[in-house]
Design a protein around this motif. Sequence first.
Motif, PDB file in Angstrom:
ATOM      1  N   ILE A  73       0.843  -1.203   0.000  1.00 20.26           N
ATOM      2  CA  ILE A  73       0.000   0.000   0.000  1.00 20.26           C
ATOM      3  C   ILE A  73       0.874   1.247   0.000  1.00 20.26           C
ATOM      4  O   ILE A  73       0.502   2.261  -0.569  1.00 20.26           O
ATOM      5  CB  ILE A  73      -0.967  -0.005   1.201  1.00 20.26           C
ATOM      6  CG1 ILE A  73      -2.027  -1.085   1.004  1.00 20.26           C
ATOM      7  CG2 ILE A  73      -1.632   1.364   1.389  1.00 20.26           C
ATOM      8  CD1 ILE A  73      -2.995  -1.235   2.159  1.00 20.26           C
ATOM      9  N   GLY A  74       2.010   1.175   0.626  1.00 17.48           N
ATOM     10  CA  GLY A  74       2.898   2.331   0.706  1.00 17.48           C
ATOM     11  C   GLY A  74       2.766   3.034   2.034  1.00 17.48           C
ATOM     12  O   GLY A  74       3.523   2.781   2.958  1.00 17.48           O
ATOM     13  N   ASP A  75       1.777   3.933   2.145  1.00 15.02           N
ATOM     14  CA  ASP A  75       1.555   4.651   3.392  1.00 15.02           C
ATOM     15  C   ASP A  75       0.098   5.089   3.474  1.00 15.02           C
ATOM     16  O   ASP A  75      -0.693   4.822   2.580  1.00 15.02           O
ATOM     17  CB  ASP A  75       2.506   5.843   3.526  1.00 15.02           C
ATOM     18  CG  ASP A  75       2.410   6.822   2.370  1.00 15.02           C
ATOM     19  OD1 ASP A  75       1.306   6.999   1.813  1.00 15.02           O
ATOM     20  OD2 ASP A  75       3.432   7.427   2.025  1.00 15.02           O
ATOM     21  N   PHE A  76      -0.238   5.769   4.555  1.00 15.37           N
ATOM     22  CA  PHE A  76      -1.624   6.191   4.764  1.00 15.37           C
ATOM     23  C   PHE A  76      -2.066   7.256   3.769  1.00 15.37           C
ATOM     24  O   PHE A  76      -3.263   7.495   3.615  1.00 15.37           O
ATOM     25  CB  PHE A  76      -1.806   6.714   6.195  1.00 15.37           C
ATOM     26  CG  PHE A  76      -1.729   5.649   7.241  1.00 15.37           C
ATOM     27  CD1 PHE A  76      -0.704   5.662   8.168  1.00 15.37           C
ATOM     28  CD2 PHE A  76      -2.668   4.639   7.300  1.00 15.37           C
ATOM     29  CE1 PHE A  76      -0.628   4.673   9.147  1.00 15.37           C
ATOM     30  CE2 PHE A  76      -2.606   3.654   8.268  1.00 15.37           C
ATOM     31  CZ  PHE A  76      -1.578   3.665   9.194  1.00 15.37           C
ATOM     32  N   GLN A  77      -1.127   7.906   3.102  1.00 13.74           N
ATOM     33  CA  GLN A  77      -1.496   8.925   2.122  1.00 13.74           C
ATOM     34  C   GLN A  77      -1.848   8.343   0.763  1.00 13.74           C
ATOM     35  O   GLN A  77      -2.258   9.069  -0.135  1.00 13.74           O
ATOM     36  CB  GLN A  77      -0.373   9.953   1.968  1.00 13.74           C
ATOM     37  CG  GLN A  77      -0.456  11.106   2.959  1.00 13.74           C
ATOM     38  CD  GLN A  77      -0.288  10.658   4.401  1.00 13.74           C
ATOM     39  OE1 GLN A  77       0.571   9.847   4.717  1.00 13.74           O
ATOM     40  NE2 GLN A  77      -1.109  11.190   5.287  1.00 13.74           N
ATOM     41  N   ASN A  78      -1.709   7.045   0.596  1.00 13.65           N
ATOM     42  CA  ASN A  78      -2.098   6.409  -0.662  1.00 13.65           C
ATOM     43  C   ASN A  78      -3.593   6.684  -0.873  1.00 13.65           C
ATOM     44  O   ASN A  78      -4.412   6.345  -0.023  1.00 13.65           O
ATOM     45  CB  ASN A  78      -1.834   4.901  -0.584  1.00 13.65           C
ATOM     46  CG  ASN A  78      -2.201   4.160  -1.853  1.00 13.65           C
ATOM     47  OD1 ASN A  78      -3.049   4.591  -2.619  1.00 13.65           O
ATOM     48  ND2 ASN A  78      -1.567   3.028  -2.054  1.00 13.65           N
ATOM     49  N   PRO A  79      -3.972   7.298  -1.999  1.00 14.00           N
ATOM     50  CA  PRO A  79      -5.381   7.625  -2.224  1.00 14.00           C
ATOM     51  C   PRO A  79      -6.294   6.400  -2.211  1.00 14.00           C
ATOM     52  O   PRO A  79      -7.485   6.516  -1.953  1.00 14.00           O
ATOM     53  CB  PRO A  79      -5.399   8.278  -3.609  1.00 14.00           C
ATOM     54  CG  PRO A  79      -3.991   8.663  -3.889  1.00 14.00           C
ATOM     55  CD  PRO A  79      -3.110   7.773  -3.077  1.00 14.00           C
ATOM     56  N   CYS A 113      -4.362   5.737  12.221  1.00 14.69           N
ATOM     57  CA  CYS A 113      -4.432   6.322  10.883  1.00 14.69           C
ATOM     58  C   CYS A 113      -4.350   7.841  10.902  1.00 14.69           C
ATOM     59  O   CYS A 113      -3.763   8.441  10.018  1.00 14.69           O
ATOM     60  CB  CYS A 113      -5.710   5.894  10.170  1.00 14.69           C
ATOM     61  SG  CYS A 113      -5.710   4.156   9.739  1.00 14.69           S
ATOM     62  N   SER A 114      -4.942   8.461  11.899  1.00 17.07           N
ATOM     63  CA  SER A 114      -4.932   9.923  11.941  1.00 17.07           C
ATOM     64  C   SER A 114      -3.721  10.484  12.686  1.00 17.07           C
ATOM     65  O   SER A 114      -3.465  11.669  12.619  1.00 17.07           O
ATOM     66  CB  SER A 114      -6.208  10.441  12.605  1.00 17.07           C
ATOM     67  OG  SER A 114      -6.262   9.977  13.935  1.00 17.07           O
ATOM     68  N   PRO A 116      -0.394  10.406  12.194  1.00 17.84           N
ATOM     69  CA  PRO A 116       0.607  11.175  11.457  1.00 17.84           C
ATOM     70  C   PRO A 116       0.128  12.573  11.091  1.00 17.84           C
ATOM     71  O   PRO A 116       0.889  13.529  11.156  1.00 17.84           O
ATOM     72  CB  PRO A 116       0.853  10.331  10.214  1.00 17.84           C
ATOM     73  CG  PRO A 116       0.494   8.953  10.630  1.00 17.84           C
ATOM     74  CD  PRO A 116      -0.663   9.127  11.576  1.00 17.84           C
ATOM     75  N   ALA A 117      -1.142  12.694  10.756  1.00 18.72           N
ATOM     76  CA  ALA A 117      -1.670  14.005  10.379  1.00 18.72           C
ATOM     77  C   ALA A 117      -1.692  14.946  11.577  1.00 18.72           C
ATOM     78  O   ALA A 117      -1.378  16.121  11.459  1.00 18.72           O
ATOM     79  CB  ALA A 117      -3.072  13.858   9.797  1.00 18.72           C
ATOM     80  N   THR A 118      -2.032  14.418  12.742  1.00 18.20           N
ATOM     81  CA  THR A 118      -2.105  15.274  13.917  1.00 18.20           C
ATOM     82  C   THR A 118      -0.748  15.484  14.566  1.00 18.20           C
ATOM     83  O   THR A 118      -0.543  16.466  15.253  1.00 18.20           O
ATOM     84  CB  THR A 118      -3.091  14.698  14.953  1.00 18.20           C
ATOM     85  OG1 THR A 118      -2.642  13.393  15.331  1.00 18.20           O
ATOM     86  CG2 THR A 118      -4.494  14.626  14.398  1.00 18.20           C
ATOM     87  N   ALA A 119       0.187  14.565  14.332  1.00 21.45           N
ATOM     88  CA  ALA A 119       1.496  14.684  14.962  1.00 21.45           C
ATOM     89  C   ALA A 119       2.476  15.484  14.110  1.00 21.45           C
ATOM     90  O   ALA A 119       3.546  15.835  14.572  1.00 21.45           O
ATOM     91  CB  ALA A 119       2.072  13.295  15.236  1.00 21.45           C
ATOM     92  N   GLY A 120       2.140  15.734  12.863  1.00 27.09           N
ATOM     93  CA  GLY A 120       2.997  16.525  12.005  1.00 27.09           C
ATOM     94  C   GLY A 120       4.204  15.783  11.480  1.00 27.09           C
ATOM     95  O   GLY A 120       5.159  16.376  11.003  1.00 27.09           O
ATOM     96  N   GLY A 121       4.177  14.465  11.537  1.00 29.47           N
ATOM     97  CA  GLY A 121       5.315  13.669  11.087  1.00 29.47           C
ATOM     98  C   GLY A 121       5.021  12.917   9.810  1.00 29.47           C
ATOM     99  O   GLY A 121       4.119  13.261   9.061  1.00 29.47           O
ATOM    100  N   THR A 122       5.790  11.893   9.593  1.00 30.80           N
ATOM    101  CA  THR A 122       5.598  11.075   8.401  1.00 30.80           C
ATOM    102  C   THR A 122       4.386  10.184   8.579  1.00 30.80           C
ATOM    103  O   THR A 122       3.877  10.024   9.684  1.00 30.80           O
ATOM    104  CB  THR A 122       6.834  10.187   8.146  1.00 30.80           C
ATOM    105  OG1 THR A 122       6.951   9.270   9.232  1.00 30.80           O
ATOM    106  CG2 THR A 122       8.097  11.015   8.014  1.00 30.80           C
ATOM    107  N   SER A 123       3.957   9.578   7.489  1.00 26.36           N
ATOM    108  CA  SER A 123       2.776   8.732   7.561  1.00 26.36           C
ATOM    109  C   SER A 123       3.110   7.257   7.614  1.00 26.36           C
ATOM    110  O   SER A 123       2.230   6.435   7.673  1.00 26.36           O
ATOM    111  CB  SER A 123       1.886   8.992   6.352  1.00 26.36           C
ATOM    112  OG  SER A 123       2.576   8.615   5.182  1.00 26.36           O
TER     113      SER A 123
END
Length: 134
Positions: A73-79, A113-114, A116-123
């Motif tokens: 999948i790669g990472d959580f940012q995969n559409p 899942c959320s 990385p978005a809230t922590a400001g780091g990588t996904s």
Amino acid sequence: MEECGHYARWKEDFALVAEIGCGFLRIGPPLHRTLLADGRHDWEYADLAFAELRRLQIVPIVDLCHFGVPDWIGDFQNPAFPALFAAYARAFAARFLGCSSIRRSTRCTSRRCSAPATAGGTSRWPPTAASSPR
């Protein structure tokens, strides 16, 4: 979980949970080992683990995505991830929620899942990547 030996010693771990009298355990099938491809799953660990928890009368609080995503999948940012995860959750529900190993009243889906978005780091989190949120 791999590095601490849980996947090799999960029965011992569950026995220790029962021994201390804990009736609940947050656990879930490791997404990176269970979701093999879109629509392909390896439920072996989940089948065995949930049956053992039921035998020990420990109620699982099910976490469907805790550590990260499979490498493919790669990472959580995969559409494609939201649709893939939704299909995975539906497959889990179809397999387990009607059986005696899982009680409908105690389950959760995902907390990480959320993060990385809230922590400001990588996904990408372990076990599929060496980096984690800063």
